[in-house]
Motif scaffolding. Structure first.
Motif, PDB file in Angstrom:
ATOM      1  N   ARG A 167       0.851  -1.194   0.000  1.00 44.75           N
ATOM      2  CA  ARG A 167       0.000   0.000   0.000  1.00 44.75           C
ATOM      3  C   ARG A 167       0.884   1.241   0.000  1.00 44.75           C
ATOM      4  O   ARG A 167       2.047   1.181   0.373  1.00 44.75           O
ATOM      5  CB  ARG A 167      -0.960   0.001   1.186  1.00 44.75           C
ATOM      6  N   LEU A 168       0.292   2.350  -0.420  1.00 42.61           N
ATOM      7  CA  LEU A 168       1.012   3.623  -0.538  1.00 42.61           C
ATOM      8  C   LEU A 168       2.335   3.439  -1.297  1.00 42.61           C
ATOM      9  O   LEU A 168       3.375   3.953  -0.900  1.00 42.61           O
ATOM     10  CB  LEU A 168       1.272   4.229   0.844  1.00 42.61           C
ATOM     11  N   ALA A 169       2.256   2.702  -2.403  1.00 44.60           N
ATOM     12  CA  ALA A 169       3.460   2.340  -3.161  1.00 44.60           C
ATOM     13  C   ALA A 169       4.213   3.554  -3.713  1.00 44.60           C
ATOM     14  O   ALA A 169       5.417   3.466  -3.968  1.00 44.60           O
ATOM     15  CB  ALA A 169       3.091   1.393  -4.300  1.00 44.60           C
ATOM     16  N   PHE A 170       3.541   4.694  -3.872  1.00 46.76           N
ATOM     17  CA  PHE A 170       4.222   5.886  -4.398  1.00 46.76           C
ATOM     18  C   PHE A 170       5.367   6.321  -3.481  1.00 46.76           C
ATOM     19  O   PHE A 170       6.313   6.974  -3.919  1.00 46.76           O
ATOM     20  CB  PHE A 170       3.226   7.035  -4.588  1.00 46.76           C
ATOM     21  N   PHE A 175      10.794   8.931  -1.809  1.00 47.47           N
ATOM     22  CA  PHE A 175      11.598   7.947  -1.092  1.00 47.47           C
ATOM     23  C   PHE A 175      12.806   8.575  -0.406  1.00 47.47           C
ATOM     24  O   PHE A 175      13.325   8.031   0.563  1.00 47.47           O
ATOM     25  CB  PHE A 175      12.024   6.854  -2.074  1.00 47.47           C
ATOM     26  N   TYR A 176      13.267   9.715  -0.905  1.00 46.09           N
ATOM     27  CA  TYR A 176      14.457  10.344  -0.322  1.00 46.09           C
ATOM     28  C   TYR A 176      14.227  10.840   1.097  1.00 46.09           C
ATOM     29  O   TYR A 176      15.129  10.771   1.937  1.00 46.09           O
ATOM     30  CB  TYR A 176      14.943  11.505  -1.195  1.00 46.09           C
ATOM     31  N   LEU A 177      13.043  11.365   1.387  1.00 48.92           N
ATOM     32  CA  LEU A 177      12.791  11.953   2.707  1.00 48.92           C
ATOM     33  C   LEU A 177      13.003  10.949   3.846  1.00 48.92           C
ATOM     34  O   LEU A 177      13.782  11.230   4.771  1.00 48.92           O
ATOM     35  CB  LEU A 177      11.390  12.564   2.774  1.00 48.92           C
ATOM     36  N   ASP A 200       5.245  -1.884   2.028  1.00 46.74           N
ATOM     37  CA  ASP A 200       4.095  -1.395   2.786  1.00 46.74           C
ATOM     38  C   ASP A 200       4.375   0.042   3.218  1.00 46.74           C
ATOM     39  O   ASP A 200       5.070   0.295   4.212  1.00 46.74           O
ATOM     40  CB  ASP A 200       3.851  -2.297   4.004  1.00 46.74           C
ATOM     41  N   GLY A 201       3.834   0.983   2.460  1.00 49.79           N
ATOM     42  CA  GLY A 201       4.060   2.399   2.732  1.00 49.79           C
ATOM     43  C   GLY A 201       3.504   2.846   4.070  1.00 49.79           C
ATOM     44  O   GLY A 201       4.004   3.811   4.663  1.00 49.79           O
TER      45      GLY A 201
END
Length: 193
Positions: free
Chosen positions: A117-120, A127-129, A169-170
């Motif tokens: 979930r929340l794959a973005f 992803f950097y943050l 799993d975001g």
């Protein structure tokens, strides 16, 4: 690897690597795979969360490993690299196995709720943050050995992030970032109360 067993599979692979009285960091990495950034991050952060964290210097080693892993993910490396100073470090297999046994129940509990979930959140630039925040946390971790349990709290946050990364799993990544914001408060409360 199915999401429902992803974390247990990593523990199984680590347990299968245990042989003799000691194991090196290099042997653990070879067993988990040189492309398994998330698995390596998860295992070492879990070690530092478990009773095995009582081994002096474990928190600092886990911080160094996590920092280097996060940096290499940001740089887009496809094989992980760690300096010999870290890979030659030896861990007691007895304490490691006790730590793995201690981790089994919470890992089984968490696995029941895992799903993609929340794959973005696993794509640039989002992803950097979390990676940068995890790197910042690792810079503080060697000093956390002075405050009992604080290194374990930080390692638990990293373990949650690594579990999210491993299982895509975001929601776990978001949870780890929220907990990361609470780490300074938790250290203050537990360390100075």
């Amino acid at each position: 690897m199915s999401e429902s067993r992803a974390l247990s599979d990593v523990l199984d692979r680590l347990e299968a690597a245990v042989d003799g009285d000691e194991i090196t960091v290099q042997e653990i990495i070879e067993r988990l795979g040189r492309k398994s950034f998330a698995s390596v991050m998860l295992i070492f952060s879990l070690i530092s969360t478990s009773p095995a964290s009582a081994i002096p210097g474990v928190t600092a080693v886990v911080a160094a490993i996590t920092f280097l892993l996060a940096a290499q993910i940001i740089l887009g490396r496809d094989h992980l690299w760690l300096p010999g100073l870290i890979t030659r470090r030896r861990l007691s297999t007895d304490k490691l196995c006790k730590g793995i046994g201690w981790l089994r129940r919470p890992v089984h509990f968490v696995e029941r709720f895992l799903k993609t979930r929340l794959a973005f959140l696993f794509h640039r630039p989002w992803f950097y943050l979390p990676l940068v925040l995890i790197m910042a946390l690792t810079l503080l971790m060697p000093f956390m050995e002075l405050v009992p349990t604080s290194g374990s709290i930080a390692s638990a946050v990293i373990a949650l992030f690594a579990a999210g990364l491993l299982t895509r799993d975001g929601a776990l990544v978001v949870a780890s970032m929220l907990l990361l914001l609470g780490v300074p408060l938790a250290i203050w409360k537990f360390g100075f109360s």
